[in-house]
Design an enzyme around this catalytic site. Structure first.
Site, PDB file in Angstrom:
ATOM      1  N   CYS A   1       0.882  -1.166   0.000  1.00  0.00           N
ATOM      2  CA  CYS A   1       0.000   0.000   0.000  1.00  0.00           C
ATOM      3  C   CYS A   1       0.918   1.213   0.000  1.00  0.00           C
ATOM      4  CB  CYS A   1      -0.915   0.013   1.221  1.00  0.00           C
ATOM      5  SG  CYS A   1      -1.916   1.511   1.310  1.00  0.00           S
TER       6      CYS A   1
ATOM      7  N   SER B   1      -1.440   2.132   4.525  1.00  0.00           N
ATOM      8  CA  SER B   1      -1.085   0.854   5.157  1.00  0.00           C
ATOM      9  C   SER B   1      -2.183  -0.190   4.970  1.00  0.00           C
ATOM     10  CB  SER B   1      -0.849   1.075   6.650  1.00  0.00           C
ATOM     11  OG  SER B   1      -1.996   1.694   7.226  1.00  0.00           O
ATOM     12  N   CYS B   2      -2.943  -0.101   3.869  1.00  0.00           N
ATOM     13  CA  CYS B   2      -4.053  -1.041   3.651  1.00  0.00           C
ATOM     14  C   CYS B   2      -3.539  -2.480   3.645  1.00  0.00           C
ATOM     15  CB  CYS B   2      -4.753  -0.729   2.334  1.00  0.00           C
ATOM     16  SG  CYS B   2      -5.441   0.944   2.322  1.00  0.00           S
TER      17      CYS B   2
END
Lengths: 204, 220
Positions: free
Chosen positions: A108, A112-113
């Site tokens: 990501c 911070s996916c």
């Protein structure tokens, strides 16, 4: 914190953050916005219930059950929802399969996916600048940082999680695991192998 | 916004440092920040996109030097202040100075925990069919809004191929600023590494982003 300068050393910087966080929790509690016991319950769930074991069970099942694997690759959220004993999974999960021709890596770049329900909270490196900046430009170099070297001809496919879709890598089942039970297989499925920065390995 | 958070393709950050047997949290305060963000997001109605924008709006030097949960803390404080749920005087005092507002979903209590442990659905039906089909060549538009967007800079102006149609989803660019869910078709668009990074790039690399329809136009 670095938004003010009191000439603190590193240790008291941390305690400054601690104090500010504690003060905010006090404010939110005094205002009646949150019950601290409910915050405790969230923390406890992430520390004890949600982690890469969930994803490892899914991968092991896919390795042993071709119909489940096909369903997982078709619609991962739907397929995992049929496995009632796992933690609940959110929508929009996409499983991507590693093959001898193609290796998948998840990143990501914008934040911070990460598939929390499958892998738990992301490790620091996943959320930090080196991984976020380099993975889309030099994925083989990043894999080298993890000690992973792939054949020069293997396609490296990087999935940048820029929307609410989440990705789970389905790694290749290693040789030498023929006849293993799902439980035993799940033991060798590491977190990094489901991000694409590691490979499941059989230690002999 | 063209912020420092949009890191794809930047150089100079060094090697990836992996911590063996990393704990879930390194300090107890990190876990409190995570829980407060989840709880206030759920019951105060802070959507994910406005929370992301609050973190992207952290000044660049602070963004780069703060730890992950420090960024979450700074973003949470900003969101609370912007929504007038907490006053700057209260942050300075370290305790509440007046009674709280009523949260849309009420106080966050134990019964609410199960709800935040599962991701919500971002799918929304739209009346119009998708403008693009699998295999179409599309160009990522040269968009540079100062507001929230999920189109990373490194693909803008580059041509890729529609590989997946992921349904229609809440559009972060408007939702982050409370201008409506404005659902849009969402595609996985794949680019060759050489198209993105030039002829010296590894020819075996392909990179995809998930792009909303307004980010894309037919490739010329």
């Amino acid at each position: 914190m670095h938004d003010h300068d009191h000439g603190h050393d590193h240790g008291s910087e941390l305690s400054d953050t601690q104090l500010r966080v504690r003060a905010l929790e006090t404010i939110l509690t005094e205002k009646g916005y949150v019950d601290p016991a409910a915050l405790d319950a969230i923390v406890e769930a992430y520390e004890t219930k949600i982690g890469p074991r969930n994803g490892a069970r899914v991968v092991a099942k896919a390795w042993t059950d071709p119909a489940f694997k096909a369903a997982l690759l078709e619609d991962a959220s739907k397929a995992i929802a049929t496995l009632g004993h796992f933690s609940r999974v959110g929508d929009h999960l996409i499983a991507v399969e590693n093959t001898p021709q193609r290796h998948n890596v998840i990143v990501c770049t914008l934040c911070s996916c990460y598939p929390w329900e499958m892998l738990g909270l992301p490790p620091v490196w996943y959320k930090a600048a080196p991984y976020r900046s380099r993975t889309v430009k030099d994925p083989r170099g990043v894999l080298k940082d993890f000690g992973v070297t792939l054949p020069a001809a293997t396609e490296i496919r990087v999935w940048d999680s820029t929307a609410e879709t989440r990705f789970l890598v389905l790694p290749m089942r290693p040789a030498g695991t023929e006849g293993w039970s799902e439980d035993r297989l799940a033991e060798i499925v590491t977190r990094d192998s489901m991000i694409g920065t590691g490979l499941p390995t059989v230690t002999t | 916004m063209n912020g420092v958070h949009d890191m794809g393709g930047m150089d100079g950050f060094g090697k990836v440092e992996v911590e063996p047997n990393e704990p879930t949290f390194h300090e107890p305060w990190e876990s409190r920040v995570m829980a407060m963000v989840r709880a206030m997001g759920a019951n105060a109605g802070f959507n994910i996109d406005m929370q992301r924008f609050s973190r992207e709006s952290i000044p660049p030097a602070t963004y780069l030097s703060a730890s992950y949960y420090q960024k979450w803390f700074l973003g949470l404080v900003k969101t609370l202040l912007d929504n007038k749920l907490v006053g700057a005087d209260e942050i300075a005092a370290g305790h509440s100075l007046r009674s709280g507002a009523t949260l849309p979903r009420g106080p966050f209590e134990k019964k609410d925990v199960v709800r935040v442990m599962t991701r919500g659905s971002f799918h929304r039906d739209v009346a119009n069919p998708p403008n693009f089909k699998l295999g179409d060549k599309v160009c990522a538009r040269n968009l540079n809004p100062t507001t929230h967007t999920r189109l990373p800079r490194y693909v803008r102006g580059h041509v890729g191929t529609i590989e997946r149609i992921n349904g229609s989803h809440v559009f972060p660019d408007t939702q982050a600023h409370l201008r409506g869910e404005n659902p849009q078709w969402l595609y996985t668009v794949v680019f060759s590494g050489r198209d993105l990074w030039g002829d010296d790039a590894d020819p075996t690399v392909k990179v995809s982003v998930d792009a909303f329809e307004p980010y894309l136009e037919v490739a010329q």
